[in-house]
Design a protein around this motif. Sequence first.
Motif, short mmCIF file in Angstrom:
data_model
loop_
_atom_site.label_atom_id
_atom_site.label_comp_id
_atom_site.label_asym_id
_atom_site.label_seq_id
_atom_site.Cartn_x
_atom_site.Cartn_y
_atom_site.Cartn_z
N LEU A 138 0.88 -1.18 -0.08
CA LEU A 138 -0.04 -0.09 0.06
C LEU A 138 0.88 1.25 0.00
O LEU A 138 0.57 2.24 -0.68
CB LEU A 138 -0.92 0.12 1.17
N ASP A 139 2.04 1.25 0.71
CA ASP A 139 2.84 2.41 0.92
C ASP A 139 3.34 2.73 -0.67
O ASP A 139 3.47 3.52 -1.09
CB ASP A 139 4.02 2.15 1.61
N SER A 140 3.88 1.54 -1.37
CA SER A 140 4.43 1.50 -2.72
C SER A 140 3.25 2.28 -3.65
O SER A 140 3.57 3.15 -4.37
CB SER A 140 4.82 0.15 -3.28
N LEU A 141 2.23 1.66 -3.66
CA LEU A 141 1.02 2.28 -4.34
C LEU A 141 0.60 3.64 -4.08
O LEU A 141 0.39 4.18 -5.14
CB LEU A 141 -0.37 1.41 -4.12
N MET A 142 0.69 3.91 -2.97
CA MET A 142 0.53 5.41 -2.62
C MET A 142 1.75 6.42 -3.07
O MET A 142 1.36 7.37 -3.86
CB MET A 142 0.44 5.81 -1.10
#
Length: 171
Positions: A138-142
């Motif tokens: 999720l951090d990467s996608l953000m």
Amino acid sequence: MISKTIEKALNEQINAEFWSAYLYLSMSCRFASMGYKGISNWFKIQHREEMDHAYMMIDYLIRRGGKVSLDPIAEVPAGWETPQEAYAETLQHEQKVTSMINALYAAAEAEHDYATRQMLNWYVAEQVEEEDSVQDILDSLMRIGSDATGLYQFDLEQAKRTYTPAGGQND
């Protein structure tokens, strides 16, 4: 011999693990149909891991003299529009599973069932890893946001994930 209380609780968790597997298979199919082969791969492997988790509990319950009771699998969602949406739901789901494992552990403690508590230690550690890995995604996608090139690269990265049987399970 395992107590009826722990037998019932383990059966509930076994069925929850199968539901989780079904959820992740649904996600895999959804993203395969959208052309995200890598993301589909990630969820397909997640499906297999959840199946392993259920099988491990089934094996344990049988070894302890308990009876396995398989319930019908309730319907799972199927309509995620973005990878971000699916992974956010995955994190929420894994947090719910963590609370279920914790409740099962507490039940084993209340019953003074040290063997079940010991078996559950693996699941407690596994849930820490599950939540952490999904949070990283999720951090990467953000960071990627709506960048098409970034999402393409992310999809390629997810395709590299390989299946490793959980807890010594054989394929």
